[in-house]
Design a protein around this motif. Sequence first.
Motif, PDB file in Angstrom:
ATOM      1  N   PHE A 230     103.631  35.528 -30.897  1.00  0.00           N
ATOM      2  CA  PHE A 230     104.007  35.036 -32.232  1.00  0.00           C
ATOM      3  C   PHE A 230     103.195  33.778 -32.458  1.00  0.00           C
ATOM      4  O   PHE A 230     103.576  32.715 -31.987  1.00  0.00           O
ATOM      5  CB  PHE A 230     105.495  34.708 -32.315  1.00  0.00           C
ATOM      6  N   GLY A 231     102.077  33.885 -33.153  1.00  0.00           N
ATOM      7  CA  GLY A 231     101.207  32.722 -33.296  1.00  0.00           C
ATOM      8  C   GLY A 231     100.763  32.280 -31.923  1.00  0.00           C
ATOM      9  O   GLY A 231     100.210  33.055 -31.157  1.00  0.00           O
ATOM     10  N   GLY A 232     101.064  31.033 -31.566  1.00  0.00           N
ATOM     11  CA  GLY A 232     100.637  30.535 -30.267  1.00  0.00           C
ATOM     12  C   GLY A 232     101.628  30.833 -29.152  1.00  0.00           C
ATOM     13  O   GLY A 232     101.332  30.625 -27.984  1.00  0.00           O
ATOM     14  N   VAL A 233     102.813  31.323 -29.527  1.00  0.00           N
ATOM     15  CA  VAL A 233     103.833  31.575 -28.518  1.00  0.00           C
ATOM     16  C   VAL A 233     103.661  32.975 -27.946  1.00  0.00           C
ATOM     17  O   VAL A 233     103.568  33.950 -28.689  1.00  0.00           O
ATOM     18  CB  VAL A 233     105.240  31.446 -29.133  1.00  0.00           C
ATOM     19  N   VAL A 234     103.587  33.067 -26.628  1.00  0.00           N
ATOM     20  CA  VAL A 234     103.498  34.385 -25.999  1.00  0.00           C
ATOM     21  C   VAL A 234     104.881  34.723 -25.469  1.00  0.00           C
ATOM     22  O   VAL A 234     105.307  34.233 -24.431  1.00  0.00           O
ATOM     23  CB  VAL A 234     102.461  34.381 -24.863  1.00  0.00           C
ATOM     24  N   ALA A 235     105.617  35.568 -26.208  1.00  0.00           N
ATOM     25  CA  ALA A 235     106.999  35.873 -25.836  1.00  0.00           C
ATOM     26  C   ALA A 235     107.055  36.880 -24.707  1.00  0.00           C
ATOM     27  O   ALA A 235     107.919  36.813 -23.838  1.00  0.00           O
ATOM     28  CB  ALA A 235     107.761  36.396 -27.046  1.00  0.00           C
ATOM     29  N   VAL A 236     106.139  37.840 -24.725  1.00  0.00           N
ATOM     30  CA  VAL A 236     106.024  38.814 -23.642  1.00  0.00           C
ATOM     31  C   VAL A 236     104.571  38.785 -23.197  1.00  0.00           C
ATOM     32  O   VAL A 236     103.671  38.971 -24.007  1.00  0.00           O
ATOM     33  CB  VAL A 236     106.426  40.233 -24.106  1.00  0.00           C
ATOM     34  N   ASP A 237     104.359  38.523 -21.898  1.00  0.00           N
ATOM     35  CA  ASP A 237     103.005  38.219 -21.444  1.00  0.00           C
ATOM     36  C   ASP A 237     102.548  39.241 -20.391  1.00  0.00           C
ATOM     37  O   ASP A 237     102.939  39.164 -19.238  1.00  0.00           O
ATOM     38  CB  ASP A 237     102.999  36.796 -20.855  1.00  0.00           C
ATOM     39  N   ALA A 238     101.758  40.201 -20.818  1.00  0.00           N
ATOM     40  CA  ALA A 238     101.134  41.176 -19.904  1.00  0.00           C
ATOM     41  C   ALA A 238     102.126  41.765 -18.906  1.00  0.00           C
ATOM     42  O   ALA A 238     101.941  41.679 -17.700  1.00  0.00           O
ATOM     43  CB  ALA A 238      99.955  40.537 -19.178  1.00  0.00           C
TER      44      ALA A 238
END
Lengths: 239, 352
Positions: free
Chosen positions: A15-23
């Motif tokens: 979400f924009g700069g926020v990575v809520a779920v990362d790989a």
Amino acid sequence: MTAPLLETRGLTMRFGGVVAVDAVDFTLEEGELRCLIGPNGAGKSTFFKVLTGQLLPSAGTVRYRGRDIAGAAPHAIARAGIGIKLQTPSVFNGLSIRENLWLAARRKNGAKRADAVVDGVLSLIALAGSTDRIVGTLAHGQRQWVEIGTVLAGEPDLILLDEPAAGMNHDEVGRTAEIVRAINRTTSLIVVEHDMAFIRMISDRITVFNRGSVLMEDRADAVMRDQRVRDVYLGKKAA
Amino acid sequence: MIRTVLSLRVTLLCALGAAVLAGLAPQFVDTFTLLQATVFVAMAVLALSLGFIWGFGGILSFGQAAFFGLGGYAYAVGAFNFTDSTVPVILSMLVPMLFAALLGYFMFYGRISNVYVGVITLTVTLILFNVVNSTAGDAYRIGSAALGGFNGIPSVPGITLPFTGYAFAPEDDWYLAAGCLIVVFVGLKLLLASHFGRVVVAIRENEVRASLLGYDPRLYKLLAFVVGGGIAGLAGCLYTLWGAFISPTIFGLATSAQIIIWVMIGGLGTLIGPVLGAVAIQVLVTEIGGQQLLDANFVLGAILLVFVLVLPAGVVPTVERGVAALWRRGRRGRPGPAEAPAAHPLPGKALS
């Protein structure tokens, strides 16, 4: 060996700069019951939303029975066989308990068979009182059960439960655990919960989420002994 | 389920009663009253179209006037070009339905929020007003029908039956309008009891949940919108038949607003409410037109204000709730044999 029921590879939601779920690489076998835990904001609910098509993943794949479903519409994923209970009760508040369940059962069944499915689910979730009551007038715990029942009536092959025991008292939590175990006899499940007592009652394997990625994956006792898990829950920076 | 079956039976009985009344009406009232009743009934069909898509589908369309007008124009243009009325009447529903399908496709599949659906439908209506308004002159003809711009289309031919060539008299128009209202009402009732109708209501209740159960909300909303467009078009056909005339004012802001007022006052989420609302408000406006003291728009505004403040649910749901409350109180007030001992707990205690 057959393909796993559900498999994500490099699943990412930004979400924009926020990575809520990362790989996230996540695998669920047929018939499994998996618990997802992790502190608030770890990305559990976002992970669920990506799996069910409510959010379009930024990157990565979701394979369900070998078929790529990443980015498909929610109704198409539901039709493929994935049902979800959302974190805050998402039910048809203006309709009766029976109508809520019937709408789910009727999608792939004829009218007669749908009635039979509804009766079966009603006896499993065992709601007290008349099933003609309007869902919006029920207490929070009961509405949670109505939503679980609605998901069940859709006869999915994989059920995602987002905090099924939230806001329930001790007895209700116990009953919900019984219901979850009963469901698991025929259906695979992923359950997000914070209530450790509840997790002990149902758990098989646990996946721990932290800051959008998988911290560890193991059996319940091993996870609860793990120092890193304790640290992230208490807000310390994980090593 | 039992309740649905019951209410369907009641509906069919009421429809039968209404049909008998409508059939006998010309024997008891004079032609002038019958003519007025005809237009009231045509407008009740229009109110039903919005009552369905807004009250059950949750889609607030300011554009029912657009489908109403398109239906009217489609009939008028058809009536000049065909010898009998079969094709014009079909066109009066088909054209608005196609238009609703096109407009609805972009709105619902474009995932536009409810507020913007309202804005877009209103705007489309006003655009149609301007387009049709500027079709004056001989250049704007469809077959042998001149669109006539702001003057509209006068002397639209009435209904002519195929094969026999029988031309409708005013009483026949009344039978047609009343028959259409009854058929549309019963048809919507059946539709709402069907799987499709129940899903439409479910989507109004919770769109996300419906999609997570495997129903595509876009498709269901689109279909409901198209059905509503077809019904509004039929109402437009009946309206044009009644006056043998149609003009662009039908696409005006006033028509759109009126429909919403009828549905709001009659009661959102019911079918009988919009019908009663439409008839009652029209009777009232006609009555006000006969005197000099009060302005009709002033009275309408005041009524709307009172309803929004005091009876936001509309007449029918409020009455239903009132009756249900009285019924419960009546049952409590009459002590049954099982309740009687509980009313006097003390003597029982003393005895034990």
